[in-house]
Design a protein around this motif. Structure first.
Motif, PDB file in Angstrom:
ATOM      1  N   UNK A  11       0.838  -1.200  -0.100  1.00 63.88           N
ATOM      2  CA  UNK A  11       0.035   0.045  -0.018  1.00 63.88           C
ATOM      3  C   UNK A  11       1.035   1.172   0.052  1.00 63.88           C
ATOM      4  N   UNK A  12       1.880   1.238   0.895  1.00 63.52           N
ATOM      5  CA  UNK A  12       2.628   2.741   0.912  1.00 63.52           C
ATOM      6  C   UNK A  12       3.617   2.628  -0.137  1.00 63.52           C
ATOM      7  N   UNK A  13       4.016   1.697  -0.966  1.00 65.96           N
ATOM      8  CA  UNK A  13       4.778   1.593  -2.135  1.00 65.96           C
ATOM      9  C   UNK A  13       3.994   2.187  -3.144  1.00 65.96           C
ATOM     10  N   UNK A  14       2.465   1.876  -3.263  1.00 66.76           N
ATOM     11  CA  UNK A  14       1.751   2.556  -4.059  1.00 66.76           C
ATOM     12  C   UNK A  14       1.584   4.033  -3.808  1.00 66.76           C
ATOM     13  N   UNK A  15       1.409   4.482  -2.495  1.00 69.35           N
ATOM     14  CA  UNK A  15       1.385   5.797  -2.230  1.00 69.35           C
ATOM     15  C   UNK A  15       2.918   6.627  -2.642  1.00 69.35           C
ATOM     16  N   UNK A  16       3.936   5.860  -2.427  1.00 71.51           N
ATOM     17  CA  UNK A  16       5.293   6.571  -3.082  1.00 71.51           C
ATOM     18  C   UNK A  16       5.156   6.773  -4.419  1.00 71.51           C
ATOM     19  N   UNK A  17       4.757   5.965  -5.331  1.00 68.44           N
ATOM     20  CA  UNK A  17       4.558   5.914  -6.637  1.00 68.44           C
ATOM     21  C   UNK A  17       3.815   7.097  -6.983  1.00 68.44           C
ATOM     22  N   UNK A  18       2.509   7.208  -6.526  1.00 69.46           N
ATOM     23  CA  UNK A  18       1.745   8.498  -6.776  1.00 69.46           C
ATOM     24  C   UNK A  18       2.272   9.712  -6.280  1.00 69.46           C
ATOM     25  N   UNK A  19       3.077   9.731  -4.989  1.00 70.34           N
ATOM     26  CA  UNK A  19       3.691  10.983  -4.745  1.00 70.34           C
ATOM     27  C   UNK A  19       4.747  11.493  -5.868  1.00 70.34           C
ATOM     28  N   UNK A  20       5.437  10.477  -6.185  1.00 69.19           N
ATOM     29  CA  UNK A  20       6.874  10.998  -7.204  1.00 69.19           C
ATOM     30  C   UNK A  20       6.062  11.213  -8.547  1.00 69.19           C
ATOM     31  N   UNK A  21       4.851  10.720  -9.033  1.00 68.70           N
ATOM     32  CA  UNK A  21       4.285  11.172  -9.934  1.00 68.70           C
ATOM     33  C   UNK A  21       3.501  12.611  -9.981  1.00 68.70           C
ATOM     34  N   UNK A  22       3.466  12.987  -8.800  1.00 67.87           N
ATOM     35  CA  UNK A  22       2.796  14.247  -8.588  1.00 67.87           C
ATOM     36  C   UNK A  22       4.011  15.429  -8.608  1.00 67.87           C
ATOM     37  N   UNK A  23       5.265  15.113  -8.688  1.00 67.99           N
ATOM     38  CA  UNK A  23       6.382  15.957  -8.608  1.00 67.99           C
ATOM     39  C   UNK A  23       6.397  16.935  -9.728  1.00 67.99           C
ATOM     40  N   UNK A  24       6.174  15.971 -11.043  1.00 68.72           N
ATOM     41  CA  UNK A  24       5.969  16.938 -12.252  1.00 68.72           C
ATOM     42  C   UNK A  24       5.256  17.835 -12.545  1.00 68.72           C
ATOM     43  N   UNK A  25       4.239  17.924 -11.554  1.00 70.51           N
ATOM     44  CA  UNK A  25       3.220  18.954 -11.244  1.00 70.51           C
ATOM     45  C   UNK A  25       3.379  20.027 -10.663  1.00 70.51           C
ATOM     46  N   UNK A  26       4.513  20.095  -9.815  1.00 67.68           N
ATOM     47  CA  UNK A  26       5.224  21.085  -9.115  1.00 67.68           C
ATOM     48  C   UNK A  26       4.363  21.621  -8.080  1.00 67.68           C
ATOM     49  N   UNK A  27       4.057  22.833  -7.905  1.00 69.61           N
ATOM     50  CA  UNK A  27       3.560  23.447  -6.365  1.00 69.61           C
ATOM     51  C   UNK A  27       2.082  23.264  -6.885  1.00 69.61           C
ATOM     52  N   UNK A  28       1.605  22.834  -8.058  1.00 69.42           N
ATOM     53  CA  UNK A  28       0.082  22.690  -8.289  1.00 69.42           C
ATOM     54  C   UNK A  28      -0.439  21.162  -7.716  1.00 69.42           C
ATOM     55  N   UNK A  29       0.584  20.474  -7.297  1.00 68.65           N
ATOM     56  CA  UNK A  29       0.199  19.158  -6.756  1.00 68.65           C
ATOM     57  C   UNK A  29       0.115  18.951  -5.163  1.00 68.65           C
ATOM     58  N   UNK A  30       0.397  20.159  -4.526  1.00 70.89           N
ATOM     59  CA  UNK A  30       0.310  20.257  -3.038  1.00 70.89           C
ATOM     60  C   UNK A  30      -0.829  19.738  -2.298  1.00 70.89           C
ATOM     61  N   UNK A  31      -2.184  20.250  -2.907  1.00 68.50           N
ATOM     62  CA  UNK A  31      -3.229  19.691  -2.231  1.00 68.50           C
ATOM     63  C   UNK A  31      -3.271  18.042  -2.450  1.00 68.50           C
ATOM     64  N   UNK A  32      -3.101  17.597  -3.618  1.00 66.81           N
ATOM     65  CA  UNK A  32      -3.243  16.158  -3.889  1.00 66.81           C
ATOM     66  C   UNK A  32      -2.277  15.460  -2.861  1.00 66.81           C
ATOM     67  N   UNK A  33      -1.010  16.065  -2.726  1.00 72.46           N
ATOM     68  CA  UNK A  33      -0.006  15.370  -2.023  1.00 72.46           C
ATOM     69  C   UNK A  33      -0.467  15.318  -0.566  1.00 72.46           C
ATOM     70  N   UNK A  34      -1.195  16.469  -0.124  1.00 69.03           N
ATOM     71  CA  UNK A  34      -1.757  16.385   1.068  1.00 69.03           C
ATOM     72  C   UNK A  34      -2.727  15.140   1.570  1.00 69.03           C
ATOM     73  N   UNK A  35      -3.429  15.005   0.403  1.00 67.32           N
ATOM     74  CA  UNK A  35      -4.566  14.078   0.537  1.00 67.32           C
ATOM     75  C   UNK A  35      -3.526  12.447   0.521  1.00 67.32           C
ATOM     76  N   UNK A  36      -2.527  12.170  -0.036  1.00 61.89           N
ATOM     77  CA  UNK A  36      -1.743  11.150   0.152  1.00 61.89           C
ATOM     78  C   UNK A  36      -1.235  11.069   1.572  1.00 61.89           C
ATOM     79  N   UNK A  37      -0.981  12.310   2.011  1.00 67.60           N
ATOM     80  CA  UNK A  37      -0.314  12.110   3.532  1.00 67.60           C
ATOM     81  C   UNK A  37      -1.280  11.544   4.248  1.00 67.60           C
ATOM     82  N   UNK A  38      -2.570  12.035   4.295  1.00 69.37           N
ATOM     83  CA  UNK A  38      -3.758  11.571   5.050  1.00 69.37           C
ATOM     84  C   UNK A  38      -3.965   9.928   4.780  1.00 69.37           C
ATOM     85  N   UNK A  39      -3.787   9.494   3.581  1.00 70.90           N
ATOM     86  CA  UNK A  39      -3.741   8.146   3.419  1.00 70.90           C
ATOM     87  C   UNK A  39      -2.569   7.382   3.872  1.00 70.90           C
TER      88      UNK A  39
END
Length: 404
Positions: free
Chosen positions: A208-236
């Motif tokens: 489960x956490x490996x998948x969260x890491x993959x999603x988080x790393x995929x958000x990096x390309x979006x830069x600062x616009x991905x902050x809200x999505x990353x916070x949701x991943x933090x909750x997960x």
């Protein structure tokens, strides 16, 4: 022939010891003189006598090694039964008999101490077994790491008692050992089951956490616009269980992705802050310009306001905490123009004029009637009537302005 008080030698070098008037053959020593033959067996007696003396001295000195004393006593008793020696054998037996009570007392004391030590060892072993049984009494709520150490300590204590403690009869200690051994076996079985289940949970959590890491790393390309999505991943991430040994590695990757996203957001926020500051300054300048609009020339005022509104939109956003203040300033100007336009419409509307003229007439008539009433009214009512007159005069003045 050679003789002494306790023995004699015959012509064939046979040596006899004399015990209470009775002779007993103790041996033969051929090819030596009778004196030498007798002396040989006398030395044997002297050796026995020396051993008895040493035993007496040990007891006199307070030595309490009853096991060694008893062994020596029993050996000497056997040796003095029919010793192959010449000397006062009866006297030596009597001396040995005198030390017997002391040796028996020492032996009894040793036996008592040994029994007490056995009881103490049994009590310790009972405690070890009882504690081991208590540990496995609630395997569902056990702290496995702490309890495993304690169980190992209990085993070491048992081994130490076996190795260094008093020797306990096997028949007495076996039942307790069986209880302890069964408790340890139950503990180990439970421990294996627990960690097998835990390993399975760790694997699920790792996935489960490996998948969260993959999603988080995929958000990096979006830069600062991905902050809200990353916070949701933090909750997960917080809701997911720990992934065992893989936890730290996965967290490092997940956090690195977040650091990159928030660093980009920080940079973007800094750029926006600069832009918002410039926009705020431009809008403040527009507000200053808008406040100079003269609503008396309504057409000119409406054109000026329209130009300002168009420019306002082109300027863009300001900081959120400044939006309300700056927008309210523009709304004030817009209201001034709207009010002027509404007033002009009312002035040009025939129906509105008619209503206003009718209202003026009604108010003038009402005032005239109230003033006549005031003159005739008693003092107690004059104040109330005057208030009515004042109110209607105020309404009349407004109505007259509306007509104009």
């Amino acid at each position: 022939m050679s003789n002494n008080a306790f023995g004699r030698v015959d012509s064939e070098n046979n040596v006899y010891v004399i015990e209470e008037g009775t002779e007993r053959l103790v041996g033969q020593y051929p090819n030596v003189t009778p004196d030498e033959a007798l002396a040989y067996f006398v030395r044997k007696f002297e050796d026995l006598e020396a051993q008895v003396r040493i035993l007496e001295q040990r007891l006199a000195s307070g030595i309490t090694d009853s096991k060694s004393l008893k062994t020596t006593f029993d050996h000497l008793t056997s040796e003095l039964a029919e010793p192959k020696a010449v000397g006062n054998v009866k006297g030596l037996r009597d001396r040995l008999a005198k030390v017997s009570p002391a040796i028996e007392a020492a032996s009894a004391k040793l036996a008592a101490e040994r029994d007490a030590a056995i009881e103490a060892a049994m009590a310790q072993k009972e405690q070890i077994a009882a504690r081991a049984e208590a540990l496995v009494g609630n395997l569902g709520g056990i702290n496995w790491k702490k309890s495993a150490q304690e169980m190992n300590d209990l085993f070491n204590q048992w081994q130490s008692l076996q190795k260094d403690g008093v020797k306990v009869p096997k028949a007495k200690t076996d039942p307790i050992w069986k209880r302890f051994s069964q408790a340890r076996a139950k503990f180990e079985a439970g421990r294996r089951t627990y960690f097998a289940t835990l390993d399975s949970k760790f694997k699920e959590a790792k996935s489960a956490k490996s998948q969260l890491v993959e999603k988080a790393e995929a958000l990096v390309a979006k830069g600062g616009d991905a902050a809200a999505d990353y916070r949701k991943l933090q909750d997960d991430w917080k809701l997911a269980p720990r992934a065992g040994k893989a936890e730290d590695v996965l967290w490092a990757k997940f956090r690195a992705a977040g650091d990159a996203i928030f660093a980009a957001k920080k940079e973007k926020d800094a750029e926006l802050a600069t832009e918002h500051t410039a926009n705020l300054k431009a809008k403040q300048e527009l507000i200053a310009k808008a406040k100079k609009i003269d609503v008396k020339d309504l057409d000119s005022a409406k054109r000026a306001l329209s130009e300002i509104q168009a420019e306002w939109v082109k300027i863009g956003h300001v900081a959120k905490d400044k939006v309300r203040d700056i927008e309210s300033e523009l709304r004030k100007v817009e209201k001034l123009v709207q009010d002027a336009q509404a007033d002009a419409w009312r002035r040009s509307d025939p129906a509105a004029k008619a209503r206003s003229n009718s209202l003026v007439s009604q108010l003038e008539s009402a005032i005239e009637s109230l003033e006549a009433e005031l003159k005739a009214a008693p003092a107690a009512k004059k104040k109330d009537i005057q208030a009515q007159i004042d109110a209607r005069k105020s309404w009349l003045e407004a109505a007259i302005k509306a007509v104009d």
